[in-house]
Design a protein around this motif. Structure first.
Motif, PDB file in Angstrom:
ATOM      1  N   GLN A   1       3.316  -5.527  15.565  1.00 18.08           N
ATOM      2  CA  GLN A   1       4.364  -6.506  15.298  1.00 18.08           C
ATOM      3  C   GLN A   1       5.658  -5.825  14.853  1.00 18.08           C
ATOM      4  N   HIS A   2       5.494  -4.758  14.059  1.00 14.88           N
ATOM      5  CA  HIS A   2       6.700  -4.048  13.600  1.00 14.88           C
ATOM      6  C   HIS A   2       7.442  -3.411  14.771  1.00 14.88           C
TER       7      HIS A   2
ATOM      8  N   ASN B   1       3.868 -10.499  10.064  1.00 20.20           N
ATOM      9  CA  ASN B   1       3.843  -9.049  10.019  1.00 20.20           C
ATOM     10  C   ASN B   1       3.528  -8.511   8.630  1.00 20.20           C
ATOM     11  N   GLY B   2       2.893  -9.328   7.746  1.00 19.12           N
ATOM     12  CA  GLY B   2       2.562  -8.866   6.404  1.00 19.12           C
ATOM     13  C   GLY B   2       2.236 -10.023   5.490  1.00 19.12           C
ATOM     14  N   TYR B   3       2.427  -9.806   4.180  1.00 21.19           N
ATOM     15  CA  TYR B   3       2.132 -10.822   3.178  1.00 21.19           C
ATOM     16  C   TYR B   3       3.267 -10.900   2.165  1.00 21.19           C
ATOM     17  N   CYS B   4       3.426 -12.073   1.580  1.00 21.00           N
ATOM     18  CA  CYS B   4       4.429 -12.256   0.536  1.00 21.00           C
ATOM     19  C   CYS B   4       3.744 -12.192  -0.823  1.00 21.00           C
ATOM     20  N   GLN B   5       4.281 -11.378  -1.752  1.00 23.90           N
ATOM     21  CA  GLN B   5       3.733 -11.248  -3.095  1.00 23.90           C
ATOM     22  C   GLN B   5       4.365 -12.196  -4.090  1.00 23.90           C
TER      23      GLN B   5
ATOM     24  N   LEU C   1      12.614  -1.358   9.141  1.00 21.11           N
ATOM     25  CA  LEU C   1      11.514  -1.245  10.093  1.00 21.11           C
ATOM     26  C   LEU C   1      11.223   0.207  10.430  1.00 21.11           C
ATOM     27  N   ASP C   2      12.297   1.021  10.590  1.00 18.12           N
ATOM     28  CA  ASP C   2      12.087   2.446  10.885  1.00 18.12           C
ATOM     29  C   ASP C   2      11.319   3.124   9.746  1.00 18.12           C
ATOM     30  N   LYS C   3      11.683   2.786   8.498  1.00 19.31           N
ATOM     31  CA  LYS C   3      10.992   3.395   7.357  1.00 19.31           C
ATOM     32  C   LYS C   3       9.534   2.932   7.298  1.00 19.31           C
ATOM     33  N   ILE C   4       9.301   1.625   7.523  1.00 21.14           N
ATOM     34  CA  ILE C   4       7.933   1.087   7.481  1.00 21.14           C
ATOM     35  C   ILE C   4       7.069   1.740   8.551  1.00 21.14           C
ATOM     36  N   ILE C   5       7.602   1.812   9.782  1.00 25.27           N
ATOM     37  CA  ILE C   5       6.820   2.363  10.894  1.00 25.27           C
ATOM     38  C   ILE C   5       6.527   3.838  10.656  1.00 25.27           C
ATOM     39  N   ALA C   6       7.517   4.564  10.181  1.00 23.25           N
ATOM     40  CA  ALA C   6       7.317   5.993   9.951  1.00 23.25           C
ATOM     41  C   ALA C   6       6.272   6.224   8.865  1.00 23.25           C
ATOM     42  N   THR C   7       6.331   5.443   7.786  1.00 21.34           N
ATOM     43  CA  THR C   7       5.372   5.627   6.682  1.00 21.34           C
ATOM     44  C   THR C   7       3.954   5.278   7.113  1.00 21.34           C
ATOM     45  N   LEU C   8       3.811   4.133   7.798  1.00 27.76           N
ATOM     46  CA  LEU C   8       2.475   3.710   8.206  1.00 27.76           C
ATOM     47  C   LEU C   8       1.874   4.638   9.257  1.00 27.76           C
TER      48      LEU C   8
ATOM     49  N   VAL D   1       5.194  -7.063   1.404  1.00 27.53           N
ATOM     50  CA  VAL D   1       4.320  -5.902   1.564  1.00 27.53           C
ATOM     51  C   VAL D   1       3.651  -6.008   2.923  1.00 27.53           C
ATOM     52  N   THR D   2       3.266  -4.867   3.459  1.00 25.63           N
ATOM     53  CA  THR D   2       2.602  -4.852   4.763  1.00 25.63           C
ATOM     54  C   THR D   2       1.678  -3.657   4.845  1.00 25.63           C
ATOM     55  N   THR D   3       0.827  -3.654   5.870  1.00 26.56           N
ATOM     56  CA  THR D   3      -0.147  -2.580   6.060  1.00 26.56           C
ATOM     57  C   THR D   3      -0.140  -2.149   7.516  1.00 26.56           C
ATOM     58  N   ALA D   4      -0.920  -1.122   7.832  1.00 29.55           N
ATOM     59  CA  ALA D   4      -0.931  -0.548   9.181  1.00 29.55           C
ATOM     60  C   ALA D   4      -1.445  -1.517  10.222  1.00 29.55           C
ATOM     61  N   GLU D   5      -2.164  -2.537   9.823  1.00 32.04           N
ATOM     62  CA  GLU D   5      -2.703  -3.477  10.811  1.00 32.04           C
ATOM     63  C   GLU D   5      -1.597  -4.251  11.530  1.00 32.04           C
ATOM     64  N   PHE D   6      -0.368  -4.243  10.944  1.00 31.21           N
ATOM     65  CA  PHE D   6       0.747  -4.985  11.543  1.00 31.21           C
ATOM     66  C   PHE D   6       1.709  -4.077  12.305  1.00 31.21           C
ATOM     67  N   LEU D   7       1.324  -2.812  12.609  1.00 32.74           N
ATOM     68  CA  LEU D   7       2.221  -1.906  13.340  1.00 32.74           C
ATOM     69  C   LEU D   7       2.671  -2.465  14.692  1.00 32.74           C
TER      70      LEU D   7
END
Length: 756
Positions: free
Chosen positions: A700-701, A668-672, A734-741, A692-698
Motif C-alpha cells: 500500500q505504501h 495502510n496502518g493503524y491510528c494510535q 513515505l520514502d522514510k517509511i518504505i526505506a525503514t521497513l 503507526v504502520t508495519t511491514a505488512e502494509f508495504l
C-alpha cells in the motif's frame, strides 16, 4: 441404630413388637406368584439373575461363579496343589460339591475332615502352635490324636468322616450346613444326598411366615427386573441374619435398625441388600412418589425417580416446623424444574444452616416475619468470619438467596418482610478465573500412544480420547447413547451427545479415527448384549440388561490408576493430578490459539454464553500480544515505535492497540489516537504523529507513493504550489517509511540465513 429421644428405636437383635401395616398381607398375597411361594426356592441354573453360564468343567451344569468354574469346582481347583486352571478344567469330574466324598485328614489314623494344609482342625492347630514347620515332615511324625468324643460317622449317607464335636456332620458338611442358615437337618441331608438336576436354591423356610412372604416378593421383583445378578449362595447368610432378628416384617423397624445388625461373616453387600428389600416392601405397603416421601424428614430420592439407590435429601437439621415446610416446598419446586438432585440438596443444606443459626439466637423468631434484613446481615457476617474465601461460602449465601426469592415470588409465605433479601453485592466476590488447560508437555505424555495403550480397558481409553478431542464433560461422555454418531451430506462424522449441564442435545465434529473407535465400541457392546443396549458405555456390574450407563466416578477411578501407571509428571517432576474437566479447558485454549473464531469455539463446546468461551480467549490474547510486541512498528516519520511490554504502560498500550485495530484501522496502518479525542489532521495520516504502520502494509505504501508523485507532477503543471508542497511532505514520509521497513526486512532475512 438407636438414637436418644427416639422412642421407636430398639436395640439391634431385639425387634419391637409391632404389627405390619394394615393391608400389607393382602397386597403381598396378590403380588407374589405361585412360582415364588415355595419355602425353598429353586432356580434354573441358566437363570440370568439367580443362575449364570455353565461351569467350564465338561458335564457340570451348575453356573460358574469364579474364574469360569462353579463354586464346587473352584474350591477343588484351589485345593488341587497348584495344577493349572486349564488342566483342571480338562480333567476334573463333573460331580457337584456336596455330592462327593470329602477329604479326610492326611495324618495316618485320623478320619476327621480336612480343614487346612490337608489336616483336620485339631492337627492343623497343633502344627500351627509348633511354629508351622515343614508340613510333610511334621505330618509324617505326628501321631493321631485321641478323639474328643464318641466316634460317629457323618449324617450324610455317602460320607464316612467323623463328626465334628457335638454336630451330626463332619467338619466340611457342618460348615456348609451353617453357611446355608442351619436348615432342617433331614432336609439338608436329603439335599446333599440327592441334589437334583443342578438347580440353584434359596432356603427361606427358617423365616417367619410374614417375613418369608416379603422376601419372596423381593426376590420375585429382582428376578423380573433382570438388572443385576443375585447368586443364591450370597442370600443364604442374609436369610440367617433375618431369621435371628426376631422380626416378622421388615417394616417393624426403621432402616437404621436393620443396617446396624451384625452382617453375616461371609455375606457381602448386607447393607444395600437389606435397604433395597425394605424399600420395596415399603413401596408396596404405602406406595411411592411424592405422597409418600414429602412428609418425611429425609427424602429417599430413589422413590422420586432418581437412579441413586442411597441418595437422600435431609431436612432433619431444620428445627423450626414452619421453616422445614418451606424448605421442603422449595426443594420440591427445584426438582420439578429439572435441577439436579445435588443442586437441590445444596439449597436444602443452605436453609438448614441458616435455620440452625436462627435457633441459636437468644430470641429466635417464630416465623418468617422475624427474619429481617438486620438478621440476615448478622448471619452474612458470621459466614464471612467462618468460611470467607471458601467455595462453600458462596454455596450457603447463594442457596439462601434462592430460597428467599422463591418464597417471595411464589407467595408461599406473605409474612416475609419486603426488605428481607440478599442483594448481589452480598454474594462473596468470585476471584478471577484463569484457564485450567494442561501444559503442552503434559498433554504430550497423555496422548503418547504407548501410554494410551497402557489403559487395558478399551472403553476407558475411548472415553479419554473423546474428552480430549471433543471437550465433553464426563457426565455427557459416560452417558453417550449407543447411536451417538451421525454424518452430514458430505459424509463428515459428528458426535451427538446430551449436554447434561444445559439439558439439551448438541453436536461436535470428530475425526475419522475417533469415528472408527466408536464403531468398535459398538461392536463390543453388541457382543456383550446381543439384543442391544441403549448406551455406548454400559456399566460393568449390576447391569444385566445393559441399560445403566457407566458412572463418572468409575471412570475417574480408572483414570487415576492409569495416570499413576503411566507416571505422568509436570514441569517440576511431580506426579500430575488432573481432572477430566481440564481436558475441556485444554481443548478450548488450543482452538483459540489456533485462531479458530471465538463463536466457533463456543459452538464446539456448546457454551450457553460467549462469556464462558472468552475465558479461553485470554490465553490467545496473550499469544497475539507477544507477536505484536515483537513486530516492527514505525510512525509517520519512519521512526521505530517502541513500547516496553514490562513497563507500567504495557497493558494500557496493548489495550489501546486492540481498540485501535478494532475501530480505527486504516488502509495502510493503524491510528494510535484514543477514541475520546478528535483528530486534528483530517485524512492526512501520513503527516499525523499518531499514525503507526508495519511491514505488512508495504504494498500500500508503494502504491500510495506512486499516486502521490503523480499528484505532485500534476499540481506543479497546473501551478498549484500549495497542493504540491503538502504532497511532497507525504511523499517524503513515505520514502522514510518504505526505506525503514525494507531495511528491517533485509536484516531479518540476513539473520535467518546466518542461522541456517
Amino acid at each position: 441404630m438407636n438414637r436418644p429421644g427416639n422412642p421407636d428405636a430398639a436395640e439391634p437383635g431385639r425387634a419391637r413388637q409391632c404389627r405390619a401395616p394394615a393391608g400389607l398381607l393382602e397386597k403381598l398375597m396378590a403380588a407374589v406368584r405361585p412360582d415364588f411361594r415355595a419355602g425353598n426356592l429353586t432356580f434354573d441354573p441358566r437363570d440370568p439373575v439367580f443362575g449364570g453360564p455353565p461351569c467350564a468343567v465338561s458335564g457340570c451344569d451348575r453356573p460358574h461363579r469364579r474364574q469360569g468354574l462353579c463354586t464346587s469346582h473352584w474350591q477343588r481347583w484351589r485345593g488341587s496343589g497348584g495344577i493349572s486352571l486349564a488342566e483342571f478344567t480338562a480333567t476334573a469330574e463333573p460331580g457337584w460339591h456336596g455330592h462327593l466324598p470329602l477329604d479326610s485328614c492326611v495324618i495316618v489314623g485320623c478320619n476327621y475332615g480336612a480343614m487346612g494344609r490337608g489336616m483336620c482342625q485339631r492337627h492343623f492347630s497343633r502344627w500351627y502352635r509348633a511354629g508351622c514347620p515343614d508340613p510333610e515332615r511334621w505330618q509324617a511324625q505326628a501321631p493321631p490324636l485321641a478323639p474328643d468324643g464318641p466316634l460317629r460317622a457323618c449324617r450324610i449317607g455317602y460320607c464316612s468322616l467323623w463328626t465334628r464335636g457335638t454336630s451330626v456332620f463332619c467338619y466340611g458338611h457342618d460348615t456348609r450346613w451353617k453357611n446355608n442358615g442351619r436348615p432342617d437337618i433331614d432336609e439338608f441331608t436329603a439335599s446333599c444326598e440327592n441334589p437334583g438336576p443342578g438347580q440353584e436354591h434359596i432356603d427361606l423356610r427358617q423365616l417367619p411366615a410374614g417375613l418369608r412372604l416379603e422376601m419372596q416378593y423381593v426376590l420375585q421383583c429382582r428376578g423380573d427386573e433382570q438388572a443385576a445378578k443375585l447368586p443364591p449362595r450370597e442370600i443364604h447368610p442374609f436369610a440367617a441374619v433375618l431369621a435371628g432378628a426376631g422380626a416378622s416384617s421388615l417394616l417393624e423397624q426403621p432402616e437404621e435398625w436393620w443396617t446396624a445388625l451384625s452382617p453375616p461373616r461371609k455375606g457381602r453387600g448386607w447393607r444395600p441388600f437389606i435397604l433395597d428389600a425394605r424399600r420395596r416392601v415399603e413401596a408396596l405397603a404405602f406406595g411411592a412418589g411424592w405422597d409418600t416421601e414429602y412428609p418425611r424428614d429425609i427424602w429417599r430420592l430413589c422413590n422420586l425417580g432418581v437412579d441413586q439407590p442411597e441418595a437422600t435429601i435431609s431436612f432433619a437439621g431444620i428445627p423450626q416446623p414452619w421453616l422445614r415446610e418451606l424448605a421442603k416446598r422449595y426443594t420440591r419446586w427445584q426438582l420439578a424444574t429439572g435441577l439436579s438432585a445435588s443442586t437441590a440438596g445444596s439449597g436444602a443444606r443452605a436453609v438448614a444452616r441458616f435455620a440452625a443459626w436462627l435457633a441459636a439466637l437468644p430470641e429466635p423468631p417464630d416465623g418468617l416475619a422475624g427474619v429481617t434484613r438486620p438478621a440476615l446481615e448478622r448471619y452474612l457476617a458470621v459466614l464471612q468470619a467462618e468460611m470467607g474465601g471458601q467455595v462453600r461460602h458462596s454455596n450457603y449465601v447463594g442457596g439462601l438467596s434462592g430460597f428467599l426469592k422463591a418464597v417471595r415470588r411464589h407467595g408461599w409465605d406473605g409474612t416475609l418482610p419486603a426488605t428481607t433479601a440478599i442483594y448481589p453485592e452480598d454474594l462473596p466476590p468470585r476471584g478471577a478465573r484463569l484457564p485450567r488447560g494442561l501444559a503442552a508437555h503434559v498433554m504430550a505424555q497423555v496422548e503418547q500412544p504407548g501410554n494410551l495403550a497402557r489403559q487395558d480397558n478399551p472403553a476407558y481409553r475411548l472415553i479419554t480420547l473423546i474428552l480430549i478431542r471433543c471437550g465433553l464433560r464426563i457426565s455427557s461422555a459416560a452417558g453417550l447413547a449407543f447411536d451417538c454418531t451421525v454424518t452430514d451430506a458430505d459424509g463428515a462424522p459428528y458426535l451427538r451427545y446430551y449436554n447434561t449441564k444445559m439439558k439439551r442435545e448438541a453436536l461436535v465434529p470428530v475425526d475419522d479415527e475417533l469415528f472408527r473407535l466408536i464403531g468398535e465400541q459398538k461392536q463390543r457392546v453388541l457382543r456383550r448384549f446381543p439384543a442391544g443396549a441403549p448406551v455406548l458405555f454400559p456399566r460393568q456390574n449390576g447391569n444385566l440388561n445393559g441399560r445403566r450407563p457407566m458412572s463418572g466416578s468409575t471412570y475417574r477411578d480408572a483414570l487415576y490408576r492409569w495416570l499413576k501407571d503411566c507416571d505422568i509428571r509436570d514441569e517440576h517432576g511431580q506426579p500430575v493430578h488432573l481432572t477430566p474437566h481440564q481436558w475441556r479447558h485444554t481443548l478450548g485454549t488450543v482452538l483459540i490459539n489456533r485462531d479458530v473464531p471465538q463463536h466457533v469455539v463456543q459452538k464446539i463446546l456448546d457454551h450457553d454464553s460467549p462469556l464462558m468461551t472468552a475465558l479461553y480467549a485470554q490465553l490467545s490474547d496473550k499469544t497475539v500480544r507477544e507477536h505484536w510486541e515483537r513486530s516492527r512498528k514505525v510512525n509517520a516519520e519512519g521512526q521505530p515505535v517502541q513500547i516496553s511490554p514490562d513497563g507500567p504502560l504495557g497493558d494500557a498500550a496493548w489495550a489501546k492497540q486492540q481498540l485501535s485495530r478494532a475501530t480505527q484501522a486504516l488502509p495502510n496502518g493503524y491510528c494510535q489516537l484514543p477514541l475520546v479525542k478528535t483528530c486534528p489532521h483530517a485524512n492526512s495520516c501520513l503527516t499525523c504523529p499518531m499514525f503507526v504502520t508495519t511491514a505488512e502494509f508495504l504494498p500500500q505504501h508503494h502504491a500510495q507513493r506512486q499516486a502521490t508523485l503523480q499528484i505532485i507532477t500534476a499540481a506543479e503543471a497546473s501551478g498549484h504550489a500549495r497542493v504540491a508542497e503538502m504532497n511532497r511532505q507525504v511523499a517524503g514520509n513515505l520514502d522514510k517509511i518504505i526505506a525503514t521497513l525494507e531495511a528491517e526486512g533485509q536484516d531479518e532475512k540476513e539473520t535467518a540465513a546466518g542461522a541456517s
